[in-house]
Design an enzyme around this catalytic site. Structure first.
Site, PDB file in Angstrom:
ATOM      1  N   TRP A   1       0.822  -1.216   0.000  1.00 32.91           N
ATOM      2  CA  TRP A   1       0.000   0.000   0.000  1.00 32.91           C
ATOM      3  C   TRP A   1       0.855   1.266   0.000  1.00 32.91           C
ATOM      4  CZ3 TRP A   1      -4.248  -0.785  -2.140  1.00 32.91           C
ATOM      5  CH2 TRP A   1      -4.996  -1.946  -1.898  1.00 32.91           C
TER       6      TRP A   1
ATOM      7  N   ASP B   1      -1.974   6.303   6.320  1.00 29.65           N
ATOM      8  CA  ASP B   1      -3.036   5.459   5.799  1.00 29.65           C
ATOM      9  C   ASP B   1      -3.386   4.473   6.915  1.00 29.65           C
ATOM     10  OD1 ASP B   1      -4.601   3.547   4.579  1.00 29.65           O
ATOM     11  OD2 ASP B   1      -3.199   3.115   2.945  1.00 29.65           O
TER      12      ASP B   1
ATOM     13  N   LYS C   1     -12.813  -1.897   6.118  1.00 32.36           N
ATOM     14  CA  LYS C   1     -12.163  -2.843   7.013  1.00 32.36           C
ATOM     15  C   LYS C   1     -12.695  -2.709   8.437  1.00 32.36           C
ATOM     16  CE  LYS C   1      -9.048  -3.165   3.503  1.00 32.36           C
ATOM     17  NZ  LYS C   1      -8.214  -2.304   2.667  1.00 32.36           N
TER      18      LYS C   1
HETATM   19  C1  LIG Z   1      -7.576  -1.807   1.590  1.00 29.66           C
HETATM   20  C2  LIG Z   1      -6.513  -0.816   1.731  1.00 29.66           C
HETATM   21  C3  LIG Z   1      -6.337   0.220   0.790  1.00 29.66           C
HETATM   22  C4  LIG Z   1      -7.165   0.342  -0.456  1.00 29.66           C
HETATM   23  O1  LIG Z   1      -8.436   0.790  -0.194  1.00 29.66           O
HETATM   24  P1  LIG Z   1      -9.445   1.116  -1.405  1.00 29.66           P
HETATM   25  O2  LIG Z   1     -10.614   1.686  -0.647  1.00 29.66           O
HETATM   26  O3  LIG Z   1      -9.746  -0.173  -2.079  1.00 29.66           O
HETATM   27  O4  LIG Z   1      -8.813   2.095  -2.300  1.00 29.66           O
HETATM   28  C5  LIG Z   1      -5.335   1.138   1.024  1.00 29.66           C
HETATM   29  N1  LIG Z   1      -4.538   1.055   2.093  1.00 29.66           N
HETATM   30  C6  LIG Z   1      -4.675   0.064   3.004  1.00 29.66           C
HETATM   31  C7  LIG Z   1      -3.760   0.030   4.177  1.00 29.66           C
HETATM   32  C8  LIG Z   1      -5.658  -0.891   2.845  1.00 29.66           C
HETATM   33  O5  LIG Z   1      -5.783  -1.880   3.755  1.00 29.66           O
END
Ligand SMILES: *Cc1c(COP(=O)(O)O)cnc(C)c1O
Length: 364
Positions: free
Chosen positions: A104, A174, A198
């Site tokens: 990521w 993030d 999540k």
């Molecule tokens: C799932 C995830 C993403 C991507 O998220 P999207 O909503 O599909 O763009 C980005 N960063 C992390 C840490 C993730 O777990």
């Protein structure tokens, strides 16, 4: 009535709290007796404004977010933030310090580089991201536009237990896969973002917590929709926001509050992870490839000894049959992964441990 619900270890979209799903179902045809579904009302109606206010206030309360920060509900997923962050926060002539810890952050790097130079302040890529950088390994520059990191690496199963001191330089994180899973000091960050699917709700809404003054860095010629300042000014109502997702976040955050807030949820998450890692460590058939101190409490990555891919495949198949879903590792790393986000119950983790014991008796 809910017997058909199984143990869900999906990495995302992921399991939601059963009380939340029940409440949403109860209210689905008619929200608070108004005779319309939340899906059918104006985003400018009093009813929806109340939902939006509740989602924001609950997040503010749970994470102790003060009024220097705005909480936004945006679209485009966490992935759009890989672009929006540098578009809004870069400073001409300066670079961005990035802590490279997994797929990521690699994806984020690729997008940030389209806007401004990126400098790797640390990277554990050479070790296949099986650990996080130590304090000594991080070298921050004195004049970065911002520092970028990912608090929990969903795919590799590592999670930061501390955050680097960046002083005056804004730290951007993030937190898609561990927001609301533990206490954090929001004031240490300039910006936090998280896709909801999540730990917060359904796919389709992304939460951004941003120190308001940072939004003023952005060029006013950026597309209006891509400026944080637009959404701050309009309180996430510049255009039609993802209303259902915001409604679900309001319910999920209420559920977290009812459990006792982040302190209680953190304890619950520590307990769940301890049960699972204990089995992985004790059972000779399995091992965890990630460095112990860096293990994620959200995404538990494990393997069958000697990386026996045939047996791992069997594990996933038989688990599925036994009512344990979503245990296949990410396609880029293989192996096994149990995502045990907030809404995953301890009973699901115990069911997984029982299955592992049974599996190792048969195949170990
Ligand atoms: C799932 C995830 C993403 C991507 O998220 P999207 O909503 O599909 O763009 C980005 N960063 C992390 C840490 C993730 O777990």
């Amino acid at each position: 009535m809910y017997e058909n619900r199984i143990h869900n270890f999906s990495a995302g979209p992921a399991v939601l709290p059963l009380p939340v799903l029940k409440k949403a179902r109860e209210e689905f045809l008619s929200l608070n007796g108004i005779g319309m579904s939340v899906l059918e009302i104006s985003h400018r109606s009093r009813e929806f404004e109340e939902i939006l206010h509740k989602a924001e206030q609950n997040l503010r309360q749970l994470l102790s977010v003060n009024n220097d920060y705005a909480i936004l509900f945006l679209q485009g997923g966490a992935s759009l933030q890989f672009s929006m962050v540098p578009m809004n926060l870069h400073i001409p002539g300066k670079s961005v310090d990035l802590l490279q810890t997994g797929m990521w952050t690699q994806k984020a790097q690729k997008e940030i580089e389209k806007i401004c130079p990126v400098r790797l302040a640390a990277s554990t890529e050479k070790e296949n991201f099986l650990r996080l950088p130590t304090k000594d390994e991080i070298s921050l520059s004195k004049d970065a536009a911002f520092v970028y990191m990912c608090s929990n690496n969903t795919i590799f199963g590592t999670q930061w237990k501390w955050f680097p001191e960046t002083g005056e330089i804004p730290l951007v994180a993030d937190m898609s896969s561990d927001i609301l899973s533990r206490k954090i000091d929001v004031q240490k960050f300039g910006l936090i973002f998280a896709g909801a699917q999540k730990n917060l709700g359904p796919a389709g809404v992304t939460v951004v917590i941003i120190r308001k003054d940072l939004a003023e860095r952005a060029d006013r010629n950026l597309p209006t929709m891509l400026q944080y300042r637009t959404h701050i000014k309009e309180n996430s109502l510049y255009n039609t926001p993802p209303t259902f997702g915001i409604y679900m976040i309001a319910l999920v955050t209420e559920w977290v509050q009812n459990l006792g807030g982040l302190e209680a949820i953190e304890k619950r998450n520590e307990e769940k992870a301890a049960i699972l890692y204990r089995e992985i460590d004790q059972n000779p058939l399995f091992y965890a490839p990630v460095k112990k101190e860096d293990r994620s409490l959200m995404n538990v990555v494990f393997r069958i000894k000697d990386n026996n891919e045939e047996l791992e495949k069997k594990f996933v198949q038989e688990a599925e049959k036994a009512g344990l879903s979503g245990l296949k590792g990410h396609r880029s790393v293989g192996g096994l992964r149990a995502s045990i986000y907030n809404a995953c119950e301890k009973s699901s983790v115990e069911a997984l441990v029982n299955f592992m014991q049974d599996f190792s008796r048969r195949y170990g």
